[in-house]
Design an enzyme around this catalytic site. Sequence first.
Site, short mmCIF file in Angstrom:
data_model
loop_
_atom_site.label_atom_id
_atom_site.label_comp_id
_atom_site.label_asym_id
_atom_site.label_seq_id
_atom_site.Cartn_x
_atom_site.Cartn_y
_atom_site.Cartn_z
N SER A 123 24.84 -60.92 -24.01
CA SER A 123 24.10 -60.81 -25.27
C SER A 123 23.16 -59.61 -25.31
CB SER A 123 23.35 -62.12 -25.58
OG SER A 123 24.27 -63.20 -25.71
N LYS A 164 37.01 -57.66 -25.04
CA LYS A 164 37.67 -58.96 -24.84
C LYS A 164 38.96 -58.99 -25.66
CE LYS A 164 33.21 -60.87 -23.78
NZ LYS A 164 32.39 -62.07 -23.59
N GLU A 185 26.13 -60.72 -14.94
CA GLU A 185 26.31 -61.38 -16.23
C GLU A 185 26.06 -62.88 -16.08
OE1 GLU A 185 28.94 -58.83 -19.02
OE2 GLU A 185 30.20 -60.24 -17.98
N GLU A 234 34.89 -65.17 -17.67
CA GLU A 234 35.96 -65.82 -18.44
C GLU A 234 37.25 -65.88 -17.63
OE1 GLU A 234 35.50 -63.34 -21.92
OE2 GLU A 234 33.55 -64.28 -22.29
N GLY A 254 27.82 -64.21 -24.84
CA GLY A 254 28.29 -64.64 -26.16
C GLY A 254 27.44 -65.73 -26.79
N ASN A 290 33.02 -54.21 -23.68
CA ASN A 290 34.09 -55.14 -23.30
C ASN A 290 34.57 -55.78 -24.60
OD1 ASN A 290 35.74 -57.16 -22.36
ND2 ASN A 290 34.10 -58.35 -21.39
N HIS A 346 35.43 -61.06 -14.34
CA HIS A 346 34.63 -61.52 -15.48
C HIS A 346 34.58 -63.05 -15.46
CE1 HIS A 346 33.30 -62.39 -19.53
NE2 HIS A 346 32.83 -61.16 -19.58
P1 PGA Z 1 28.37 -60.51 -24.82
O1 PGA Z 1 29.49 -60.39 -23.67
O2 PGA Z 1 27.68 -59.17 -24.89
O3 PGA Z 1 29.14 -60.81 -26.08
O4 PGA Z 1 27.45 -61.60 -24.42
C1 PGA Z 1 29.24 -59.68 -22.50
C2 PGA Z 1 30.43 -59.82 -21.58
O5 PGA Z 1 31.01 -60.91 -21.53
O6 PGA Z 1 30.82 -58.87 -20.88
#
Ligand code: PGA
Length: 250
Positions: A212, A12, A168, A99, A174, A10, A97
């Site tokens: 992460s 982003k 998640e 976000e 993140g 992803n 997601h």
């Molecule tokens: P990350 O993000 O691996 O940077 O924690 C995962 C995601 O948001 O899909």
Amino acid sequence: MKKSQLIAGNWKMNGSLAANEALVRAVVAGLAGGGAACRVAVCVPSPYLAQVRSLCEGSALELGAQDVSRHGQGAYTGEVSAAMLEEFGVRYAIVGHSERRQYHGESDSVVADKARAALAHGITPIVCVGETLAEREAGQTASVVRRQLAAVIDAVGDGLARIVVAYEPVWAIGTGRTATPEQAQQVHAALRAQLRAATAQADGVAILYGGSMNAANAASLLAQPDIDGGLIGGASLKAPDFLQIIAAAH
Ligand code: PGA
């Protein structure tokens, strides 16, 4: 029947024409020779779908989007429909997601509509669920993810066998703070049980872990019985890291 695991990047809101080209070329080179035992995809920003599609051509790397409109077409400024994604060879679309839930106010029912819209165009929705830190500390993890998945189960009918779920935990995204394999497995097992109650094909539905995941922790997470792959943010932007995660999958 168990499918091979799925490792989905992803990106982003990251990338540029030059950076994407270098990254995808490196990933494709790493996959060449049939080295990967798992399925691999990258979910890229919409303007780059055409670029990345052509860079992936002839390789095992599949294309994904990061969102999809719940509407078919019309006066929805800024949105991208599932039909449009289909035209660009998109195989996966992330929906719900955290976000998008957090910054764009997406409710469970909007997320469910998006999953249904993707399925109607042969696109596999990667349905994200996960609790915030406050919810975990309040002991609400199971009820939150159950509610989020239930909305999708109710909306997609027979399409349920064709979705992918991604657990998640919001507090792990993140942050460098990963769920332990045991914490993740516990939630994945609960999600699996919920899927089993809804479809005979629940064991074929991939449940990815995201938050992460990196080259160092991927193997222990991917070894859990109900973890069927990963949704990778930060580590998917560096080809060597992404390839190491892919190598840990089966
Ligand atoms: P990350 O993000 O691996 O940077 O924690 C995962 C995601 O948001 O899909």
